[in-house]
Design an enzyme around this catalytic site. Structure first.
Site, short mmCIF file in Angstrom:
data_model
loop_
_atom_site.label_atom_id
_atom_site.label_comp_id
_atom_site.label_asym_id
_atom_site.label_seq_id
_atom_site.Cartn_x
_atom_site.Cartn_y
_atom_site.Cartn_z
N SER A 236 1.09 -1.14 0.30
CA SER A 236 -0.08 -0.38 -0.27
C SER A 236 0.80 0.93 0.10
O SER A 236 2.01 1.17 0.21
CB SER A 236 -1.02 0.31 1.30
OG SER A 236 -0.20 0.03 2.50
N LYS A 237 0.12 2.34 0.07
CA LYS A 237 0.59 3.56 -0.44
C LYS A 237 1.92 3.67 0.94
O LYS A 237 2.80 4.21 1.00
CB LYS A 237 -0.10 4.86 0.09
CG LYS A 237 -1.19 4.79 -1.29
CD LYS A 237 -0.66 6.29 -1.72
CE LYS A 237 -1.75 6.17 -2.70
NZ LYS A 237 -3.50 6.37 -2.50
N ARG A 238 1.80 3.03 2.15
CA ARG A 238 2.69 3.28 3.14
C ARG A 238 3.83 2.97 3.39
O ARG A 238 5.04 3.07 3.44
CB ARG A 238 2.13 3.18 4.52
CG ARG A 238 2.15 1.71 4.56
CD ARG A 238 0.55 1.37 6.16
NE ARG A 238 0.15 0.31 5.70
CZ ARG A 238 0.76 -1.11 6.01
NH1 ARG A 238 2.42 -1.22 6.86
NH2 ARG A 238 0.37 -2.10 5.99
#
Length: 462
Positions: A236-238
Site C-alpha cells: 500500500s501507499k505507506r
RNA sequence: GUCCCCAUCGUCUAGUGGCCCAGGACGCUGGCCUCUCACGCCGGUAACGCGGGUUCAAACCCCGCUGGGGACGCCA
C-alpha cells in the site's frame, strides 16, 4: 478456438504494480500464444471511475510497453448485460427480489451472530415476484454441492455452494452488477483465458454459476498471488511507491520494471534477466508461483542498473532532460548529455541518481557548487600550487586528449616526485566540486578543456 | 465468525520421491582491482515452519497443527 486474454482494470486510480503485473502476465500469455489481448475498462461504478484514471492506466501500460488489440468500456455495454439478465429471468434461473438493502443487511447480521456465513437468506426465491420499484434480480443459485474448477495457477479449487448466496444480477436502479457484467463481457468478447489477481478467487465460483445458468462454457481461470510490502502486508501507499508511474518518476526504466514484475511470482529456471522477447518466448502459466511475493526495491534497482548500462546513451540523455531541468540545468543538448552518460551508467541505480551524479558536467562553471568539507580538506595552498602547474600544462596542450592529459599529469608528478594520489583529489574537487566522480582523465575529457581550466581557476581563487 | 488459498536463505526463486547434508539471484559481507565513487571479478553468510504418517528413500505425497493472506457489498 483461438486464445484471447484480457486485462480488466477499474479506473479508480493509477496503475498499481499489482495490476501492472497481472496485465503483464495476461499480455505475455497472449503474446506467447500469438493470441489477442484485450483491454476492458470496468468503469461501471460512475461514482469512483474517472477519465483521468483511465488515461493513467493506459499510460502506465504503454510505458511498460504493453499493447492491446482491442479496447472496450464496460459502461457502454449495459444493454448487452441486461439482455443476458432477461434471458436468465425467462429461463427461471433468476428471480425478482423485493428485500431492501437494510433487510438483507439484517439477515447477514443474524447469520454472523449465529456463526454462519453472512448472506442473503433466499426469502424471495420462491415468491415468483415480477418487476417492481426497488426490486433487484437475483440468480437462483444451487443450494447444495460445490462449484469446482481447475485454476491455471492454483490447481483444483472447490467452493461449497452453501457459501454463496443468490447474488444480485441487476440492482434496484436497473444496472447490472459486476459479476454478471464480467461474465457477459468475457463470453461475448470471446475471452478464453482469464488471469487475474488472487482477490478474485471468490468471484470465480460465482461467475461459473452464472455461466452454468446461461448454459455457457466458462473460460480458463488463473489467479496470481498478491504483492506484499516489506512488512509482508498487502502493498500500500505507506510502503512508498505503488504506482508504476511513480517508478518512472523515480528514474526506473520500463524494461527494468517489466523484467522485475514478470520475474516476481514467475520464473524460468535460474534466469533473472529477460528481454521482452525472452519473456514472450518463455512465459507459461505452469511456472507462476502460488504464494504472495514481497516487492523488493533493492532488486528492482539492481535490474534497473543493469538496463541503464545497456541502454543507448542518447535515449538515457533524453530521459534525463526533465530531471536536469529540475536541477536548474535547462538544456536540450542531447549530444552533450549523451557524451557523459557512459561515465555515470555504471554508477547509477536510477536516472535520478544519474542526474544527481552528472549534473556537474552540465552546470555553468560559476554555478558549480563546491562541497565545503571537500574544499577544506583538499584545496589547501600546497594543492593549489599543483593545480596551478597542471592548469598551465593543460592550457599549453595542442590537443586535449586522454593521452596528452596523462602526459601533463605524469610529467608533473615525475618532476616533483609525487604520487598520483597527491593530486587526484585536489583536481577532482576543483573540477567537480566533490570527492566522488568518474576517473579523472575521463572527467576532464567529459568537461572539455575550457570548463576544466575555468574550474581550476575558480578553485585556486578559493 | 464462516469459507477459500498459501508456506524453501532477510527478499525473489530453482526444485514435481533418489542427481539436494538443497542450486541461482538480490541484499549483506570478506578480498582483488584502484586517483575517489562505482562497475567488474573471486569468496563467504543464510532456508525446506512444526508434528505425525506413506515409502527402501520426502523439500517434494497424505493428515493434523501453527502461521500468513484473501473473500464474505444493490464496489470492481
Amino acid at each position: 478456438m483461438s486464445m484471447v486474454t484480457r486485462f480488466a482494470p477499474s479506473p479508480t486510480g493509477f496503475l498499481h504494480v499489482g495490476g501492472a503485473r497481472t496485465a503483464i502476465f495476461s499480455w505475455l500469455l497472449a503474446k506467447h500464444n500469438q493470441a489477442r489481448f484485450v483491454l476492458r475498462v470496468e468503469d461501471t461504478d460512475l461514482q469512483r471511475s474517472t477519465p483521468e484514471a483511465t488515461q493513467a492506466i493506459l499510460d502506465g501500460l504503454t510505458w511498460l510497453g504493453l499493447d492491446w488489440d482491442d479496447l472496450k468500456y464496460q459502461s457502454q455495454r449495459t444493454e448487452l448485460h441486461n439482455e443476458f439478465i432477461d434471458r436468465l429471468l425467462d429461463s427461471g434461473q433468476a428471480y425478482w427480489c423485493a428485500c431492501s438493502a437494510e433487510e438483507v443487511e439484517a439477515m447477514r447480521e443474524k447469520a454472523r451472530a449465529e456463526g454462519r456465513k453472512p448472506k442473503y437468506d433466499g426469502c424471495c426465491r420462491e415468491k415468483n415476484l415480477g418487476p417492481g420499484k426497488g426490486r433487484v434480480v437475483r440468480l437462483k443459485a444451487p443450494l447444495t454441492g460445490s462449484t469446482d474448477y481447475l485454476d491455471m495457477v492454483k490447481g483444483h479449487i472447490s467452493w461449497p455452494n452453501q457459501e454463496m448466496d443468490d447474488m444480485i444480477l441487476r440492482r434496484s436502479d436497473g444496472s447490472p452488477t459486476y459479476n454478471l457484467a464480467v461474465v457477459v463481457d468475457d463470453h461475448t468478447m470471446g475471452i478464453t483465458h482469464v488471469l487475474r489477481g488472487e482477490d478474485h478467487v471468490a468471484n470465480t465460483p460465482r461467475q461459473i454459476l452464472i455461466y452454468n445458468a446461461l448454459g455457457l462454457t466458462p473460460p480458463a481461470f488463473g489467479h496470481v498471488p498478491m504483492i506484499l510490502g516489506p512488512d509482508k502486508k498487502k502493498l500500500s501507499k505507506r510502503h512508498g511507491a505503488t504506482s508504476v508511474i511513480e517508478y518512472e518518476k523515480d528514474g526506473i526504466l520500463p524494461e527494468a520494471m517489466l523484467n522485475y514484475l514478470a520475474r516476481l511470482g514467475w520464473s524460468h529456471g535460474d534466469q533473472e534477466i529477460f528481454s521482452r522477447e525472452e519473456l514472450i518466448e518463455h512465459f507459461n502459466t505452469e511456472h507462476l508461483g502460488t504464494s504472495a511475493a514481497v516487492f523488493d526495491t533493492a532488486k528492482l534497482h539492481w535490474l534497473n542498473a543493469h538496463y541503464i548500462k545497456e541502454a543507448a546513451p542518447e535515449r538515457i540523455a533524453a530521459l534525463l532532460l526533465p530531471l536536469l531541468a529540475e536541477r536548474g540545468i535547462h538544456t536540450d543538448d542531447i549530444k552533450a548529455i549523451a557524451a557523459v552518460v557512459p561515465l555515470y551508467a555504471p554508477r547509477s541505480k536510477t536516472l535520478v541518481e544519474m542526474a544527481d551524479g552528472l549534473d556537474f558536467f552540465l552546470v555553468d562553471d560559476d554555478k558549480l557548487k563546491y562541497d565545503e568539507k571537500a574544499v577544506g580538506k583538499f584545496l589547501k595552498d600546497e594543492s593549489k600550487t599543483h593545480l596551478q602547474a597542471i592548469r598551465d600544462g593543460l592550457i599549453a596542450l595542442d590537443d586535449f586528449t586522454e593521452e596528452t592529459i596523462d602526459n601533463v599529469l605524469t610529467s608533473y608528478l615525475a618532476a616533483h616526485e609525487l604520487t598520483f594520489k597527491a593530486i587526484a583529489q585536489p583536481i577532482r574537487v576543483a573540477i567537480t566540486g566533490r570527492t566522488n566522480s568518474p576517473g579523472l582523465h575521463e572527467t576532464m575529457l567529459g568537461l572539455g578543456r575550457e570548463k576544466t581550466i575555468a574550474r581550476l581557476d575558480r578553485a585556486m581563487a578559493m
